[in-house]
Design an enzyme around this catalytic site. Sequence first.
Site, PDB file in Angstrom:
ATOM      1  N   ASN A   9       0.863  -1.182   0.000  1.00 40.37           N
ATOM      2  CA  ASN A   9       0.000   0.000   0.000  1.00 40.37           C
ATOM      3  C   ASN A   9       0.900   1.232   0.000  1.00 40.37           C
ATOM      4  O   ASN A   9       1.471   1.580   1.028  1.00 40.37           O
ATOM      5  CB  ASN A   9      -0.900  -0.026   1.246  1.00 40.37           C
ATOM      6  CG  ASN A   9      -1.681   1.267   1.412  1.00 40.37           C
ATOM      7  OD1 ASN A   9      -1.821   2.053   0.466  1.00 40.37           O
ATOM      8  ND2 ASN A   9      -2.210   1.488   2.617  1.00 40.37           N
ATOM      9  N   LYS A  11       0.084   4.259  -0.277  1.00 47.84           N
ATOM     10  CA  LYS A  11      -0.558   5.461   0.282  1.00 47.84           C
ATOM     11  C   LYS A  11      -0.316   6.649  -0.669  1.00 47.84           C
ATOM     12  O   LYS A  11      -0.263   6.455  -1.883  1.00 47.84           O
ATOM     13  CB  LYS A  11      -0.056   5.747   1.698  1.00 47.84           C
ATOM     14  CG  LYS A  11      -0.097   4.510   2.589  1.00 47.84           C
ATOM     15  CD  LYS A  11       0.059   4.824   4.038  1.00 47.84           C
ATOM     16  CE  LYS A  11       0.191   3.520   4.809  1.00 47.84           C
ATOM     17  NZ  LYS A  11      -0.006   3.696   6.227  1.00 47.84           N
ATOM     18  N   HIS A  94      -9.642   1.278   4.653  1.00 50.80           N
ATOM     19  CA  HIS A  94      -8.373   1.447   5.381  1.00 50.80           C
ATOM     20  C   HIS A  94      -8.633   2.374   6.581  1.00 50.80           C
ATOM     21  O   HIS A  94      -9.418   3.320   6.494  1.00 50.80           O
ATOM     22  CB  HIS A  94      -7.313   2.044   4.451  1.00 50.80           C
ATOM     23  CG  HIS A  94      -5.937   1.995   5.040  1.00 50.80           C
ATOM     24  ND1 HIS A  94      -5.513   2.896   5.995  1.00 50.80           N
ATOM     25  CD2 HIS A  94      -4.904   1.139   4.855  1.00 50.80           C
ATOM     26  CE1 HIS A  94      -4.273   2.592   6.354  1.00 50.80           C
ATOM     27  NE2 HIS A  94      -3.884   1.529   5.676  1.00 50.80           N
ATOM     28  N   GLU A  96      -7.014   4.737   7.763  1.00 54.41           N
ATOM     29  CA  GLU A  96      -6.774   6.164   7.501  1.00 54.41           C
ATOM     30  C   GLU A  96      -7.991   6.789   6.815  1.00 54.41           C
ATOM     31  O   GLU A  96      -8.321   7.955   7.057  1.00 54.41           O
ATOM     32  CB  GLU A  96      -5.495   6.334   6.654  1.00 54.41           C
ATOM     33  CG  GLU A  96      -4.252   6.053   7.494  1.00 54.41           C
ATOM     34  CD  GLU A  96      -3.046   5.583   6.716  1.00 54.41           C
ATOM     35  OE1 GLU A  96      -3.017   5.689   5.480  1.00 54.41           O
ATOM     36  OE2 GLU A  96      -2.097   5.070   7.371  1.00 54.41           O
ATOM     37  N   GLU A 166      -5.652  -5.065  10.381  1.00 54.56           N
ATOM     38  CA  GLU A 166      -4.662  -4.013  10.608  1.00 54.56           C
ATOM     39  C   GLU A 166      -4.954  -3.295  11.917  1.00 54.56           C
ATOM     40  O   GLU A 166      -5.758  -2.349  11.945  1.00 54.56           O
ATOM     41  CB  GLU A 166      -4.704  -2.998   9.460  1.00 54.56           C
ATOM     42  CG  GLU A 166      -4.373  -3.589   8.106  1.00 54.56           C
ATOM     43  CD  GLU A 166      -3.714  -2.564   7.205  1.00 54.56           C
ATOM     44  OE1 GLU A 166      -2.654  -2.870   6.649  1.00 54.56           O
ATOM     45  OE2 GLU A 166      -4.244  -1.431   7.076  1.00 54.56           O
ATOM     46  N   GLY A 172       2.141   2.161  10.694  1.00 60.04           N
ATOM     47  CA  GLY A 172       3.061   3.283  10.546  1.00 60.04           C
ATOM     48  C   GLY A 172       3.734   3.691  11.846  1.00 60.04           C
ATOM     49  O   GLY A 172       4.340   4.751  11.938  1.00 60.04           O
ATOM     50  N   SER A 212       3.220  -2.329  10.233  1.00 61.33           N
ATOM     51  CA  SER A 212       4.682  -2.336  10.392  1.00 61.33           C
ATOM     52  C   SER A 212       5.318  -3.679  10.052  1.00 61.33           C
ATOM     53  O   SER A 212       6.296  -4.093  10.679  1.00 61.33           O
ATOM     54  CB  SER A 212       5.083  -1.878  11.803  1.00 61.33           C
ATOM     55  OG  SER A 212       4.589  -0.567  12.039  1.00 61.33           O
TER      56      SER A 212
END
Length: 253
Positions: A9, A11, A94, A96, A166, A172, A212
């Site tokens: 991904n 991003k 996701h 985010e 996730e 991250g 991560s």
Amino acid sequence: MKRFLIAGNWKMNKLIKEAGEFANELKAKNFSNADEVAVLVPFTTLCEVGSKLEGSGIGFGAQNVHFEKSGAFTGEISVPMLEEIGVDYCIVGHSERREYFGETDETVNKKLKALLAAGITPILCVGESLEVREGKGEQTFVAGQIISDFAGIPRDDAAKVVIAYEPIWAIGTGKTATPDQAEEMCAFIRGVFGGIYDNKAADDILILYGGSMKPSNAADLLAKNDINGGLIGGASLKVDDFAAIVDAAAQLK
Ligand code: PEP
């Protein structure tokens, strides 16, 4: 043999030239498991990446989509637009997007239905916050996401979805879930999915871990029974790091 998907991904990273160079380098790796690899890239780089990866077996796709086919939705991209480019995958839900762009289980559900109708494989992200985990509510929270996200989706369609677990606290942050924590939740998700549909569908569905993942921890995570691969952010931006994770999966075949 265990099936994997190693998905990068990107991003909001990489301009067209850099994306094309990355795709060329990835193709040149000639992975034995290329058909279990994909990159999820910015809309602006989809055409470039898709054309460079042609014939490699490596899949590609987008990171978001709108559920309506067309209309007055300024700034959005529809499923037919992705279909025209020939994408294989699209990330949905996701964390985010859930956190910064108002994505809800209701919109996630509509996006899954729209993608499945077009034959594009959704990569559905679920996962709890640190606060929820500290309150020991992670299973209830993730089960609720799965039940809502799959509402009204028939079994044979649902079985085509890739689920990515996730935990938000691991995305991250450099803080990875331990292989046991990741396995426990992926097995739990498989159980919830099996409860909605059936055991065969649960056995067949791909469940990834994301948060991560990097070359140094990938093999231990991927070796777990219920983890069929990874959704990888930071470590997917460098070809060699991403390739090392792909190779870790190949060695577990
Ligand atoms: C992600 O964004 O899906 C992700 C897992 O990011 P990272 O690998 O950087 O934690």
